[in-house]
Design a protein around this motif. Structure first.
Motif, PDB file in Angstrom:
ATOM      1  N   ALA A 217     -16.213  -9.210  31.600  1.00 16.90           N
ATOM      2  CA  ALA A 217     -16.794 -10.556  31.527  1.00 16.90           C
ATOM      3  C   ALA A 217     -16.053 -11.523  32.465  1.00 16.90           C
ATOM      4  O   ALA A 217     -16.673 -12.360  33.117  1.00 16.90           O
ATOM      5  CB  ALA A 217     -16.726 -11.063  30.091  1.00 16.90           C
ATOM      6  N   LYS A 218     -14.709 -11.379  32.543  1.00 17.19           N
ATOM      7  CA  LYS A 218     -13.937 -12.233  33.457  1.00 17.19           C
ATOM      8  C   LYS A 218     -14.322 -11.956  34.906  1.00 17.19           C
ATOM      9  O   LYS A 218     -14.441 -12.880  35.713  1.00 17.19           O
ATOM     10  CB  LYS A 218     -12.433 -11.994  33.245  1.00 17.19           C
ATOM     11  N   TYR A 219     -14.487 -10.654  35.232  1.00 16.28           N
ATOM     12  CA  TYR A 219     -14.899 -10.302  36.599  1.00 16.28           C
ATOM     13  C   TYR A 219     -16.276 -10.893  36.908  1.00 16.28           C
ATOM     14  O   TYR A 219     -16.493 -11.459  37.981  1.00 16.28           O
ATOM     15  CB  TYR A 219     -14.916  -8.777  36.746  1.00 16.28           C
ATOM     16  N   ASN A 220     -17.209 -10.741  35.948  1.00 16.36           N
ATOM     17  CA  ASN A 220     -18.559 -11.275  36.172  1.00 16.36           C
ATOM     18  C   ASN A 220     -18.519 -12.788  36.395  1.00 16.36           C
ATOM     19  O   ASN A 220     -19.208 -13.313  37.281  1.00 16.36           O
ATOM     20  CB  ASN A 220     -19.457 -10.953  34.973  1.00 16.36           C
ATOM     21  N   ARG A 221     -17.716 -13.485  35.574  1.00 15.89           N
ATOM     22  CA  ARG A 221     -17.632 -14.940  35.720  1.00 15.89           C
ATOM     23  C   ARG A 221     -17.013 -15.325  37.062  1.00 15.89           C
ATOM     24  O   ARG A 221     -17.445 -16.275  37.722  1.00 15.89           O
ATOM     25  CB  ARG A 221     -16.825 -15.527  34.560  1.00 15.89           C
ATOM     26  N   LEU A 222     -15.990 -14.550  37.470  1.00 13.63           N
ATOM     27  CA  LEU A 222     -15.343 -14.822  38.760  1.00 13.63           C
ATOM     28  C   LEU A 222     -16.328 -14.637  39.913  1.00 13.63           C
ATOM     29  O   LEU A 222     -16.436 -15.506  40.803  1.00 13.63           O
ATOM     30  CB  LEU A 222     -14.147 -13.878  38.932  1.00 13.63           C
ATOM     31  N   VAL A 223     -17.067 -13.518  39.900  1.00 14.09           N
ATOM     32  CA  VAL A 223     -18.000 -13.240  40.993  1.00 14.09           C
ATOM     33  C   VAL A 223     -19.155 -14.246  40.998  1.00 14.09           C
ATOM     34  O   VAL A 223     -19.581 -14.715  42.062  1.00 14.09           O
ATOM     35  CB  VAL A 223     -18.529 -11.795  40.883  1.00 14.09           C
ATOM     36  N   GLU A 224     -19.662 -14.586  39.820  1.00 18.36           N
ATOM     37  CA  GLU A 224     -20.745 -15.572  39.749  1.00 18.36           C
ATOM     38  C   GLU A 224     -20.285 -16.915  40.315  1.00 18.36           C
ATOM     39  O   GLU A 224     -21.054 -17.611  40.993  1.00 18.36           O
ATOM     40  CB  GLU A 224     -21.208 -15.733  38.301  1.00 18.36           C
ATOM     41  N   GLY A 225     -19.023 -17.273  40.044  1.00 18.15           N
ATOM     42  CA  GLY A 225     -18.487 -18.513  40.608  1.00 18.15           C
ATOM     43  C   GLY A 225     -18.397 -18.456  42.125  1.00 18.15           C
ATOM     44  O   GLY A 225     -18.737 -19.423  42.819  1.00 18.15           O
ATOM     45  N   LEU A 226     -17.961 -17.300  42.654  1.00 21.99           N
ATOM     46  CA  LEU A 226     -17.871 -17.145  44.112  1.00 21.99           C
ATOM     47  C   LEU A 226     -19.243 -17.213  44.758  1.00 21.99           C
ATOM     48  O   LEU A 226     -19.431 -17.855  45.802  1.00 21.99           O
ATOM     49  CB  LEU A 226     -17.193 -15.808  44.454  1.00 21.99           C
ATOM     50  N   ILE A 227     -20.227 -16.534  44.141  1.00 21.18           N
ATOM     51  CA  ILE A 227     -21.591 -16.545  44.690  1.00 21.18           C
ATOM     52  C   ILE A 227     -22.137 -17.966  44.721  1.00 21.18           C
ATOM     53  O   ILE A 227     -22.765 -18.389  45.705  1.00 21.18           O
ATOM     54  CB  ILE A 227     -22.501 -15.614  43.856  1.00 21.18           C
ATOM     55  N   LEU A 228     -21.863 -18.721  43.655  1.00 23.97           N
ATOM     56  CA  LEU A 228     -22.364 -20.098  43.582  1.00 23.97           C
ATOM     57  C   LEU A 228     -21.650 -21.004  44.592  1.00 23.97           C
ATOM     58  O   LEU A 228     -22.293 -21.773  45.315  1.00 23.97           O
ATOM     59  CB  LEU A 228     -22.163 -20.634  42.163  1.00 23.97           C
ATOM     60  N   ASP A 229     -20.326 -20.880  44.670  1.00 25.03           N
ATOM     61  CA  ASP A 229     -19.556 -21.766  45.557  1.00 25.03           C
ATOM     62  C   ASP A 229     -19.837 -21.498  47.035  1.00 25.03           C
ATOM     63  O   ASP A 229     -19.920 -22.428  47.834  1.00 25.03           O
ATOM     64  CB  ASP A 229     -18.057 -21.609  45.286  1.00 25.03           C
ATOM     65  N   PHE A 230     -19.960 -20.208  47.392  1.00 25.67           N
ATOM     66  CA  PHE A 230     -20.211 -19.868  48.795  1.00 25.67           C
ATOM     67  C   PHE A 230     -21.702 -19.775  49.123  1.00 25.67           C
ATOM     68  O   PHE A 230     -22.058 -19.466  50.268  1.00 25.67           O
ATOM     69  CB  PHE A 230     -19.545 -18.531  49.142  1.00 25.67           C
ATOM     70  N   ASN A 231     -22.535 -20.027  48.101  1.00 26.92           N
ATOM     71  CA  ASN A 231     -23.993 -19.996  48.290  1.00 26.92           C
ATOM     72  C   ASN A 231     -24.443 -18.670  48.913  1.00 26.92           C
ATOM     73  O   ASN A 231     -25.206 -18.631  49.892  1.00 26.92           O
ATOM     74  CB  ASN A 231     -24.430 -21.173  49.185  1.00 26.92           C
ATOM     75  N   LEU A 232     -23.945 -17.564  48.345  1.00 25.46           N
ATOM     76  CA  LEU A 232     -24.248 -16.233  48.885  1.00 25.46           C
ATOM     77  C   LEU A 232     -25.635 -15.784  48.421  1.00 25.46           C
ATOM     78  O   LEU A 232     -25.998 -15.991  47.261  1.00 25.46           O
ATOM     79  CB  LEU A 232     -23.202 -15.223  48.410  1.00 25.46           C
ATOM     80  N   PRO A 233     -26.414 -15.157  49.315  1.00 24.77           N
ATOM     81  CA  PRO A 233     -27.776 -14.713  48.940  1.00 24.77           C
ATOM     82  C   PRO A 233     -27.770 -13.354  48.259  1.00 24.77           C
ATOM     83  O   PRO A 233     -28.537 -12.458  48.637  1.00 24.77           O
ATOM     84  CB  PRO A 233     -28.490 -14.669  50.300  1.00 24.77           C
ATOM     85  N   VAL A 234     -26.907 -13.156  47.268  1.00 20.85           N
ATOM     86  CA  VAL A 234     -26.824 -11.875  46.559  1.00 20.85           C
ATOM     87  C   VAL A 234     -26.684 -12.137  45.067  1.00 20.85           C
ATOM     88  O   VAL A 234     -26.320 -13.232  44.648  1.00 20.85           O
ATOM     89  CB  VAL A 234     -25.618 -11.036  47.042  1.00 20.85           C
ATOM     90  N   THR A 235     -27.009 -11.098  44.285  1.00 21.89           N
ATOM     91  CA  THR A 235     -26.784 -11.171  42.846  1.00 21.89           C
ATOM     92  C   THR A 235     -25.420 -10.567  42.522  1.00 21.89           C
ATOM     93  O   THR A 235     -24.761  -9.978  43.395  1.00 21.89           O
ATOM     94  CB  THR A 235     -27.875 -10.410  42.086  1.00 21.89           C
ATOM     95  N   LEU A 236     -25.023 -10.700  41.264  1.00 23.22           N
ATOM     96  CA  LEU A 236     -23.754 -10.103  40.830  1.00 23.22           C
ATOM     97  C   LEU A 236     -23.756  -8.601  41.069  1.00 23.22           C
ATOM     98  O   LEU A 236     -22.757  -8.038  41.545  1.00 23.22           O
ATOM     99  CB  LEU A 236     -23.558 -10.417  39.341  1.00 23.22           C
TER     100      LEU A 236
END
Length: 327
Positions: A72-91
């Motif tokens: 869950a911590k990894y998922n939250r970390l990656v979701e935060g990175l995707i949101l902050d860097f506006n990456l066009p990918v899913t978790l």
């Protein structure tokens, strides 16, 4: 790997590419098409698999509350990175790309170190360092977002006596004071209130969700002010301006401390690396460090210490920094 062999291979590849270019020879044209088709098929299956996992995860998270586990911590970390860097990918896509990159890097390091165990350890350390660097950049982006929100609040709050919507429309008349990252959400808020049929509560709540927890206090006061306005009540917004001034002072002190921590870590790392590179000029030391198992083990430990120390330094800064996650 022998240095002479590596140089010979690189020269051979360069000569082969030059020969193909000069004489327009296509040795592997058919093989290249088949390889690209194969990669396209694998990517297609991987995309469908990740989409299926993404839909299942979203459904599961709506039913079952996420437990605080390492996953869950990894998922939250990656979701935060995707949101902050506006990456066009899913978790799921990010995780697949991470695994593929890990395998490729591990293969390359095995090629040079001739040891699977040490190569895996080095690869893990390198990826820990890379993820830590991305998290550090993510925190910088979030800090800048919070700074932009505080700038907007400082402009809106003194004008809120005539209404929050009127105040926001006034500050939006000038292009130079509001960050473009915030401006798009404020513009949407105005459109929602005037053209899209939203009530003020619905529009400001949506704006709060877009801007994050830093905007919570302003949202609560704006709703109270709009629906229970009394004489002299507009002064409640001035508290936000005072809080922003205090928060800026605290952030400036933390920034000074963090900059010193990062500078000290960087200087120590550079000194160690320069000393190591200088020591490689000694034949006996170079033979021992590059071609013996004991030397490779020491090199592995050095890389691990550097990467993990970098991660630890950034984790300490995260604990001190607090930060503000987006919703």
């Amino acid at each position: 790997m022998n240095v002479n062999l590596l140089i010979s291979l690189l020269l051979g590849v360069a000569a082969f590419v030059l020969f193909n270019t000069m004489f327009q020879v296509r040795f592997f044209e058919g093989s290249l098409h088949r390889l690209l088709d194969l990669l396209d098929t694998v990517a297609d299956h991987l995309g469908k698999y990740n989409t299926k996992r993404y839909v299942s995860r979203i459904k599961r998270e709506r039913i079952v509350k996420r437990k605080e586990s390492p996953i869950a911590k990894y998922n939250r970390l990656v979701e935060g990175l995707i949101l902050d860097f506006n990456l066009p990918v899913t978790l799921e896509s990010f995780t697949s790309l991470l695994c593929i990159s890990f395998a490729l890097v591990a293969v390359v390091i095995v090629f040079f170190m001739n040891s699977v165990t040490l190569s895996v350890v080095v690869t893990i350390s390198i990826f820990v360092g890379l993820m830590t660097w991305f998290v550090m950049q993510s925190k910088i982006i979030r800090a800048q977002d919070i700074e932009n929100i505080m700038d907007a609040e400082d402009l809106i709050c003194p004008l809120a006596r005539d209404g929050v919507l009127v105040a926001i429309k006034k500050v939006m008349e000038s292009d130079e004071y509001i960050s473009p990252n915030i401006r798009v959400y404020l513009r949407q808020f105005i459109d929602n209130c005037e053209n899209n049929g939203y009530s003020f509560r619905q529009a400001i709540t949506l704006l709060n969700r877009q801007l994050g927890p830093k905007f919570d206090d302003f949202t609560k006061k704006a709703i109270v002010f709009e629906y229970n306005e009394r004489k002299g009540m507009a002064d409640i917004f001035l508290d936000i301006v005072d809080e922003n001034a205090v928060l800026r002072e605290i952030n400036a002190r933390k920034e000074t401390i963090f900059r010193k921590m990062n500078r000290d870590f960087l200087m120590k790392t550079v000194i160690v690396l320069l000393f190591f590179i200088y020591a490689l000029s000694i034949d006996g030391f170079r033979e021992f460090m590059l071609y013996t198992q004991a030397g490779k083990l020491i090199n592995t430990m050095m890389i691990c210490v550097i990467c993990l120390s970098f991660a630890r330094t950034q984790a300490l800064q995260g604990n001190l920094g607090g930060g503000s996650d987006r919703k």
